[in-house]
Write a protein that holds these residues in place. Sequence first.
Motif, short mmCIF file in Angstrom:
data_model
loop_
_atom_site.label_atom_id
_atom_site.label_comp_id
_atom_site.label_asym_id
_atom_site.label_seq_id
_atom_site.Cartn_x
_atom_site.Cartn_y
_atom_site.Cartn_z
N THR A 1 -6.61 6.79 -0.22
CA THR A 1 -7.44 7.80 -0.89
C THR A 1 -8.66 8.12 -0.03
O THR A 1 -9.16 7.26 0.71
CB THR A 1 -7.88 7.30 -2.28
OG1 THR A 1 -8.50 6.02 -2.14
CG2 THR A 1 -6.71 7.18 -3.23
N VAL B 1 0.86 -1.18 0.00
CA VAL B 1 0.00 0.00 0.00
C VAL B 1 0.90 1.23 0.00
O VAL B 1 1.78 1.37 0.86
CB VAL B 1 -0.94 -0.03 1.22
CG1 VAL B 1 -1.70 1.29 1.36
CG2 VAL B 1 -1.93 -1.18 1.09
N THR B 2 0.66 2.11 -0.96
CA THR B 2 1.52 3.30 -1.11
C THR B 2 0.76 4.60 -0.85
O THR B 2 1.35 5.67 -0.81
CB THR B 2 2.14 3.34 -2.52
OG1 THR B 2 1.06 3.24 -3.47
CG2 THR B 2 3.11 2.20 -2.74
N GLY B 3 -0.55 4.51 -0.73
CA GLY B 3 -1.34 5.73 -0.47
C GLY B 3 -2.73 5.35 0.02
O GLY B 3 -3.19 4.23 -0.19
N ALA C 1 -4.07 3.14 -2.71
CA ALA C 1 -3.21 2.98 -3.89
C ALA C 1 -2.19 1.91 -3.53
O ALA C 1 -1.68 1.89 -2.40
CB ALA C 1 -2.51 4.30 -4.19
N THR C 2 -1.93 0.99 -4.46
CA THR C 2 -0.98 -0.09 -4.15
C THR C 2 -0.06 -0.30 -5.35
O THR C 2 -0.30 0.22 -6.45
CB THR C 2 -1.70 -1.44 -3.88
OG1 THR C 2 -2.04 -2.06 -5.13
CG2 THR C 2 -2.94 -1.28 -3.05
N THR C 3 0.97 -1.10 -5.13
CA THR C 3 1.89 -1.43 -6.22
C THR C 3 1.21 -2.32 -7.26
O THR C 3 1.78 -2.61 -8.30
CB THR C 3 3.14 -2.13 -5.66
OG1 THR C 3 2.70 -3.15 -4.75
CG2 THR C 3 4.03 -1.16 -4.91
N GLY D 1 -2.03 -1.51 -8.25
CA GLY D 1 -3.16 -0.70 -8.71
C GLY D 1 -4.00 -0.17 -7.56
O GLY D 1 -3.81 -0.54 -6.40
N ASP D 2 -4.97 0.69 -7.93
CA ASP D 2 -5.85 1.28 -6.91
C ASP D 2 -6.97 0.30 -6.57
O ASP D 2 -7.49 -0.39 -7.45
CB ASP D 2 -6.49 2.57 -7.44
CG ASP D 2 -5.45 3.66 -7.64
OD1 ASP D 2 -4.30 3.47 -7.17
OD2 ASP D 2 -5.77 4.68 -8.26
#
Length: 415
Positions: free
Chosen positions: A211, A207-209, A221-223, A225-226
């Motif tokens: 929303t 998980v990179t973000g 947001a993940t490596t 896809g969302d």
Amino acid sequence: MKRYSVFAVAREALRHRLGWDRAWADPVPKPRYDAIIVGAGGHGLAAAYYLGRNHGIRNVAILEKGWLGGGNTGRNTTIIRSNYLQDPSAAIYEKSRSLYETLSQDLNFNVMFSPRGVMMLAQTQHEIRGYKRTAQANALQGVDTEYIGPERVKELCPIIQIGGPRYPVLGALWQARGGTARHDAVAWGYARACSDMGMDIIQQCEVTGVTQADGRVTGVATTRGDIACDKLGIVVAGHSGVLAQMAGFRLPIESLCLQALVSEPIKPCMDVVVMANTVHGYMSQSDKGEMVIGGGTDGFNNYTQRGSFHHIEETVRALVETFPMISRLKMLRQWGGIVDMTGDRSPIISRTPLGGCFVNCGWGTGGFKAIPGSGWAMAELMAKGEPGPLAAAFGMDRFRAGRFIDESVAAGVAH
Ligand code: FAD
Ligand code: PYC
């Protein structure tokens, strides 16, 4: 899911073991879930399992940046006990310990729970007073512990040297129903049961973000896809601060490395778990015969999941007076995990300033024992949006209100 049983083992033995299913599926992420849990450690997997089992919420994904159980869950020394001091802690740790007793049957997966007994040595007058107080608190809380004298300690653990020159063993807090379990089996058992309920465990998915819209979480947001969701559970131990930052709030958490090591395997010599908190060391013997040894956390914050020579030296030096036999053992391997420490050494199971986003962290050096109880409480919080009785005291607002649940002594590991 095919049940594991003695009959299944016999049947598969007769047909070249071709009938076993994969223990859990390897799905591609769907665009949307009712609930997403970040972190496939024991706590994340248990939260997902009880969401499905207790609350019927099964459209769930558990996202893991590495492999499931590869964080602290697969790196800990597996001690299970519930001898904490404060009432909210005793309630959740005892719930957890009691769930461990039937976990293998509940999950149809052998987690090798071994209630062999845990003792915390009293090696100073101060510890004697502290442990007698804990035994009395535990009696009121319905947690079965007792304060025992040095002769009983020696009887239960003959390899202990009672009359050490610096820190003689003066007694111990003994919990006969404490013990150990196989750490990765706990993760695997929950994972298999979650997958069987139709949940998606997605590994190699960081998980990179986070929303959000109008103050509510809308997805991650993940490596890979969302992915959209209605509810988000952040259950990432040492990386909780990083995820909280993505979601737009701060947590009172420090991340530190906690290390452990094991010796070469030897014949059975110790069938209890011993923690020696004055000298900062603890030891048990694994089923393979290795002596499992750990000490205090590193003295500085870091995200480095590895061992260091100074730790072996310090921990073995601390324990060798009480266990002289370890001076003759070769140490086989060592490792580290990133633990999430709160100021009062108690966990956070809480709503957050972001609507629909919940956090479960702060188990620090002692969360393996708490996995079933924590999962139970987190699932209730996520399902109802309100904490149930097990989680109520562990909200993050306690740090603002000064309502600390001080467990720095019961944590049993030096920080
Ligand atoms: P973890 O198992 O660490 O799981 C968190 C997961 O989140 C990890 O798999 C990680 O890869 C994943 N993650 C992180 N960031 C992201 C991201 N951005 N996207 C997706 N996934 C992400 N406790 C005890 O009760 N008894 C003990 O004897 C004991 N001994 C210990 C000894 C050591 C050496 C260590 C390190 C810990 C010990 N503990 C012990 C503590 C215990 O291991 C932890 O409290 C517990 O395992 C935490 O579980 P968890 O599921 O919260 O975290
Ligand atoms: O919480 O019991 C514990 C523990 C022992 C070693 C690390 N944590």
